[in-house]
Each structure stands twice: as C-alpha cells, then as structure tokens.
Design a protein around this motif. Sequence first.
Motif: not given
Length: 227
Positions: A115-119, A124-127, A132-134, A156-160
Amino acid sequence: MTDQSAAESTTLIELDLWSDLVCPYSWVAKRRVETAVAAFERPHDVTVRLRSFELDPDVPRGGQVPVSEHLTVRHGGDAEVGRLMNARASEVAEADDLYFDWDRAVRANSFDAHRLCALAGEMGGPALRSAAVERFQSAHFSEGLAIDDHEVLQRLSAECGLDERRVSAVLASDEYADRVRTDEQQARSMGVTSTPFVVANAYAAVSGARSVDDYLALLRGVATATV
C-alpha cells in the motif's frame, strides 16, 4: 529481429512487473529489468510500472518468525527444503550484487508495504515507487527488518522521502488497499500465481527471474512487432 530495427521503431513500451516484496526472485527481476532497460537502444521510450502481488496474503503479521522457520512449516516440517530454497535464491542473486541475510530475515505480511508503494507512486511517480520497493526489499532481505511492523514502515518510508504524516494516515486506514487488490486481480485474470511476472505492452509476457538478455530481447521484440 535486429538491434537496428529496435532502434528505428517508434513503438512506446509499457512494461509491467508484478512482484512481491518478500519474494527474493522479485528483487532479482527488478534489478535485471532495470539493467535491460538501460541497455535498450531507446530507454526513454520504456515505462516500467511496478505492480503489487502477494504470494501468501494469509501470512500473520508480526511474531519475528525467521524466514527459514516459516519455509520449514510451509513444507511439512522439512528444514532442508527451506535451507535449499534460500541457498538457491542467494546463488541466483549473487551475480546481481544482492545480498540475502537468511539468518536475520523474518517472515512478513507484505500488504501494508505494498500500500505504501502505491502511495509512493502517487506522490512521486515511478521513480519514487521504485525507491520504496527497493528500500523495503533491502530491509526485508538484507537487514532483518519486519516490513509489516508499522514503526519500521514509517521509518523506511521517511528514508525514501515519503511524507511522514501521509504515511501515518495510510497505515491507520485502508487507503490504497484497492490499488493493491486491483493489481492482484489483474494478474490473476492472466493466470499469474507466482512472481516475478513481466508483461510488455499488454501482450508479451515472461515469468520468473529471467536473464538481462531475456528482458532485453523482450523489449526489442515488442519494439519491432509493429514495424
């Protein structure tokens, strides 16, 4: 099919990669797809869309259960099966400079991370989605972090670069659940039961973690298909 004909084609390529954040071969495939796109004659004409899929949506959250123990249970109590599966994944990933620390990796339900990857994709688009996935994959496989723990996901999300308040709101709700389910339903409508799975321009598909050359051949084949 030739490299020159691929270069001359005007076909735009949409490449969809279905993966699970806790699937080692999905991480391998992501890296190899990225390498193939970079080596393609017209990389700027390729859009890679990372799509969500859960291999085991019923995995309980939490518990800090080692992946090796989880695989042992799934395979009828045979610890050797899990050990061999992990060793094989590590062997395959070695050429891609990916490191799996199976002594630390813990079982995780990947739904909230998806869900967070979708967010991330919306923000921020594909990049940003790729970042986030990485990050989630690295945390799961190399750092022994539980990517179904909300505090871990928040950090982890904040780091992205994701907005912390927005991440908190998503984790406290069911936002983007429909995005994940739509991805999964689309995959299942094509008969997908495992990851990674790649579809180019909605008709050319390959499953499993293929070689960079295989993904490059897929791109070139789609590029020349309508020429």
